[in-house]
Design an enzyme around this catalytic site. Structure first.
Site, short mmCIF file in Angstrom:
data_model
loop_
_atom_site.label_atom_id
_atom_site.label_comp_id
_atom_site.label_asym_id
_atom_site.label_seq_id
_atom_site.Cartn_x
_atom_site.Cartn_y
_atom_site.Cartn_z
N CYS A 1 15.99 4.00 19.78
CA CYS A 1 14.86 4.83 19.38
C CYS A 1 13.54 4.07 19.17
O CYS A 1 13.54 2.94 18.70
CB CYS A 1 15.17 5.56 18.09
SG CYS A 1 16.69 6.47 18.09
N ARG B 1 13.44 0.08 25.33
CA ARG B 1 14.42 -0.03 24.25
C ARG B 1 15.65 0.85 24.48
O ARG B 1 16.69 0.64 23.87
CB ARG B 1 13.77 0.37 22.91
CG ARG B 1 12.68 -0.56 22.45
CD ARG B 1 11.86 0.06 21.34
NE ARG B 1 12.61 0.27 20.14
CZ ARG B 1 12.75 -0.63 19.15
NH1 ARG B 1 12.16 -1.79 19.26
NH2 ARG B 1 13.45 -0.35 18.09
N TRP C 1 17.44 7.74 21.12
CA TRP C 1 18.72 7.33 21.74
C TRP C 1 19.79 8.00 20.90
O TRP C 1 19.98 7.67 19.74
CB TRP C 1 18.83 5.80 21.69
CG TRP C 1 19.95 5.23 22.49
CD1 TRP C 1 19.95 4.95 23.83
CD2 TRP C 1 21.24 4.83 22.01
NE1 TRP C 1 21.15 4.42 24.21
CE2 TRP C 1 21.97 4.33 23.12
CE3 TRP C 1 21.86 4.85 20.77
CZ2 TRP C 1 23.26 3.85 23.01
CZ3 TRP C 1 23.16 4.38 20.66
CH2 TRP C 1 23.84 3.89 21.77
N ASN D 1 14.05 6.49 13.19
CA ASN D 1 14.96 5.54 13.84
C ASN D 1 16.01 5.17 12.81
O ASN D 1 15.70 5.04 11.63
CB ASN D 1 14.25 4.25 14.23
CG ASN D 1 13.28 4.45 15.37
OD1 ASN D 1 13.18 5.54 15.92
ND2 ASN D 1 12.57 3.39 15.70
N GLY D 2 17.24 4.90 13.28
CA GLY D 2 18.29 4.46 12.37
C GLY D 2 19.31 5.56 12.15
O GLY D 2 19.33 6.57 12.88
N GLU E 1 28.59 -14.74 31.22
CA GLU E 1 27.25 -14.19 31.34
C GLU E 1 27.01 -13.63 32.75
O GLU E 1 26.41 -12.57 32.91
CB GLU E 1 26.21 -15.28 30.99
CG GLU E 1 24.77 -14.84 31.06
CD GLU E 1 24.41 -13.66 30.14
OE1 GLU E 1 25.22 -13.27 29.29
OE2 GLU E 1 23.30 -13.12 30.32
N LYS F 1 26.02 -9.76 33.37
CA LYS F 1 24.76 -9.42 34.04
C LYS F 1 25.03 -8.49 35.21
O LYS F 1 24.37 -7.49 35.41
CB LYS F 1 24.13 -10.74 34.54
CG LYS F 1 22.66 -10.83 34.57
CD LYS F 1 21.97 -11.10 33.27
CE LYS F 1 22.40 -10.34 32.12
NZ LYS F 1 21.90 -10.68 30.84
N GLU G 1 26.24 -4.90 34.06
CA GLU G 1 25.29 -4.04 33.36
C GLU G 1 24.20 -3.49 34.26
O GLU G 1 23.75 -2.38 34.08
CB GLU G 1 24.72 -4.70 32.10
CG GLU G 1 23.85 -5.89 32.31
CD GLU G 1 23.45 -6.57 30.99
OE1 GLU G 1 23.37 -5.89 29.96
OE2 GLU G 1 23.21 -7.78 31.03
N HIS H 1 47.82 -15.84 35.05
CA HIS H 1 48.68 -15.29 34.00
C HIS H 1 48.58 -13.77 33.94
O HIS H 1 48.63 -13.17 32.88
CB HIS H 1 48.32 -15.91 32.64
CG HIS H 1 48.60 -17.39 32.61
ND1 HIS H 1 49.85 -17.91 32.52
CD2 HIS H 1 47.76 -18.44 32.72
CE1 HIS H 1 49.79 -19.24 32.55
NE2 HIS H 1 48.53 -19.59 32.69
N LYS I 1 17.90 -1.74 24.64
CA LYS I 1 17.47 -3.12 24.50
C LYS I 1 17.74 -3.64 23.10
O LYS I 1 18.14 -4.78 22.91
CB LYS I 1 15.97 -3.22 24.81
CG LYS I 1 15.39 -4.61 24.71
CD LYS I 1 15.88 -5.47 25.83
CE LYS I 1 15.35 -6.88 25.81
NZ LYS I 1 16.19 -7.76 26.65
#
Ligand code: F6R
Length: 615
Positions: free
Chosen positions: A2, A27, A75, A101-102, A481, A485, A488, A504, A610
């Site tokens: 948000c 974001r 969001w 927000n939150g 990483e 990357k 996503e 294994h 983000k």
């Protein structure tokens, strides 16, 4: 997640708020809205979808005219993304509007209480509780009502509030959710982060938990949660507006990959003076640092991957045991810490909820905390005992690139610094490693210069559905990483494995190709020379089962790996402990081109945010 924008001035607020919201899009969000005070009332426009829908709905702001207002990108947490659930929310009597927000954790209890008082709820959000709670406490003074309401709210919030009985003033309050106030000429603003304000001002106030502001076009008043007036220090934003714009590149992610040599230089060079590492910000005493007998690195996502590389390097250099923990786990598993444990929290945004909670838990348990953070003045920076800033500048693309690389660079400095202090590295080795470190920006540039080859390789593989990454030691850390990357931004399923571990179980997923399709793609990272032969054997194991092999290696590893690979990306020769910084750039570029060829939304991948401010 948000985003909030508040504006009060003399011009039409709507276009300014919409512009601010578009700066906050990165974001992550799924609906957006705006409220302005106009013709003696609060007028709201909001909708599911993107900010461009708001531009359309308001005729680029021309159809919603007022000098004061609030905007929001949501969001979804409580209630699906929809027009109704989008913010702003109006109070039952429609005299107050709020953006939030939150998460208000006790919202159900508050909602029950308000419903018992006759309030009717239109949305499924926790935010609507906040605005009605403010109405409930409103007895003619909105500031007092906000203070009363927030005293009853548990959880995290940044709230922007406007009341039509007090139409020249915007209010805001925050707890554990970021909100920054900008002081400009003839107008004032607040927003969730600097990117939305920088066009109008570089003069910024950071708010602390519990702070409340009352802001008109010409004045900003600050109060604590008891409504006592307080003073705030003005800070200057150093970076330029162009840093938050695409500058001719198609995507922020590509721009940010390109910026890496420069930001690594900016991160390293002020801290290397006359052949020594100088960490002025590290205010712990030498005595304390010499007695540190355990390091805990705590972070999420890519920052956690930085921690794994740091573990390999710092343990080797200093012989101090290093544990790396996911912040979301650490905060709940009763870690064993004492005053000789140094906890290092790594975070680009400085607002990641789990990392922040882990930081607080570490302090509660008696450890000291060092944070490695990019966003100046963010919670994780402010609450740590000391902070080493990465100088990446604003990172807009959701998938981190330069944020990750600068974090890694800081861990190199820290490892060497501690090794020197503890005497676990000779003077000659220290000087050699330091001068090798200074070559990093130039070597990274060489990886970037090889981008056409990497793009070509992506064109061979972008139709794959499953990709495995394998490597050993530092190379294993980098596979984590590389795989993150890729998945996503390109939405290709991929997994990272320690090369010795694949057999294994997971090797059963490797499939042979046929005349229409290549075998399963395995990307081997083979820069760790000590274990090169072992990695090569692991590559042979999958190759003999039909896998297609793409290898990332150095000139020193080329001969060994080339024979067992279908294609090779060669990164420049570098000191072993720094090779992850080069391999990762190749993998970032590979993921970028794969996503581009698949037509994905590179800067804003689906479902991702983000700044992850919920746990
Ligand atoms: C991946 C990515 C995330 C972040 C993670 C932590 O590309 O960006 O995995 O690394 O959400 O974020 P910060 O570093 O802001 O704490």
């Amino acid at each position: 997640m948000c985003g909030i924008v508040g504006f009060t001035g003399r011009e039409n607020a709507t276009p300014i708020i919409l512009d601010g919201l578009s700066k906050l899009e990165y974001r992550g969000y799924d609906s957006a809205g705006v409220v302005v005070y106009s013709d003696n009332k609060l007028k709201v426009t909001k909708c599911k979808g993107e900010v461009k829908e708001l531009y359309k709905a308001t005729d680029d702001g021309k159809a919603l005219v007022g000098n004061i207002g609030l905007g929001h990108t949501r969001w979804a947490t409580h209630g699906e993304p929809s027009d109704i659930n989008a913010h702003p929310h109006l109070s039952n009597d429609e005299h107050i509007a709020v953006v939030h927000n939150g998460i208000i954790e006790n919202y159900q209890k508050l909602r029950n209480m308000l419903e018992a008082q006759g309030f009717v709820f239109r949305s499924e959000t926790d935010t609507e509780v906040a605005v009605d709670l403010i109405q409930y406490f409103y007895k003619g003074n909105i500031l007092e009502a906000i203070a009363e309401a927030t005293r009853r709210m548990e959880g995290s919030y940044a709230l922007g509030v406007i009341c039509d009985n007090d139409p020249d003033t915007l209010y805001a309050v925050r707890k554990e959710s970021p909100l920054i106030v900008g002081k400009a000429d003839g107008c004032n603003l607040f927003a969730s982060d600097v990117t939305a304000l920088i066009k109008y001002t570089r003069d910024i106030y950071y708010l602390d938990d519990g702070d409340i502001i009352a802001m008109t076009a010409d004045d900003i008043k600050f109060y604590n949660s008891e409504l006592q007036p307080i003073e705030k220090e003005l800070s200057k934003i150093e970076w330029d507006i162009s840093a938050a714009e695409k500058g001719g590149y198609e995507h922020f992610m590509f721009k940010e990959i390109m910026e890496q040599p420069e930001v690594i230089h900016k991160t390293l060079s002020p801290r290397i003076r006359d052949g020594r590492i100088v960490l002025d910000e590290l205010t712990f005493s030498d005595e304390y640092l010499k007695n540190v007998n355990k390091l805990y690195i705590v972070a999420c996502g890519s920052a956690y991957h930085v921690g794994i590389i740091a573990k390999y390097n710092i343990e080797k250099l200093t012989r101090i045991p290093v544990e790396v923990a996911l912040a979301s786990e650490f905060r709940y598993y009763s870690p064993i810490l004492d005053e000789n444990t140094l906890v290092i929290c790594i975070s680009q945004s400085g607002t990641t909820a789990d990392t922040l909670a882990a930081l607080r838990e570490a302090k509660r348990l008696g450890a000291k905390v060092l944070s490695i953070v990019n966003v100046v003045g963010s919670f994780i920076a402010k609450e740590a005992d000391c902070v080493l800033y990465t100088h990446a500048g604003p990172e807009i693309a959701v998938a981190t690139t330069k944020g990750y690389s600068t974090q890694l660079a800081v861990t190199y400095l820290l490892g060497l610094y501690l090794a020197d202090l503890k005497g676990t590295v000779t003077k000659e080795e220290y000087s050699r490693l330091l001068s090798e470190l200074e070559k990093l920006p130039e070597q990274m540039q060489k990886v970037i210069d090889n981008k056409e080859h990497i793009q070509y390789l992506a064109s061979l593989y972008f139709n794959n559905d499953d990709i495995f990454f394998i490597g050993r030691n530092l190379d294993y850390a980098i596979t984590l990483e590389g795989s993150l990357k890729l998945k996503e931004i390109s939405y290709i399923h991929s997994e990272a494995y320690a090369a010795g571990e694949l057999k294994h179980g997971t090797i059963s997923l490797v499939e042979r190709g046929d005349e229409h399709k290549k075998g399963t793609l395995v990307i081997s990272i083979a820069t760790y020379l000590e274990l090169l032969e072992k990695t090569r054997s692991n590559v042979e194991e999958v190759r003999s089962r039909g896998a297609e092999i793409l290898t990332v290696t150095s000139p020193e590893g080329f001969e060994t790996m080339e024979k067992v690979s279908d294609n090779v990306i060669t990164i420049p020769s570098a000191e072993q402990m720094y090779t992850p910084s080069l391999a990762v750039v190749a993998l970032q570029l590979f993921s970028y081109y794969m996503a581009l060829l698949r037509g994905c939304s590179i800067d804003k991948p689906r479902n991702l945010a983000k700044s992850v401010t919920v746990e």
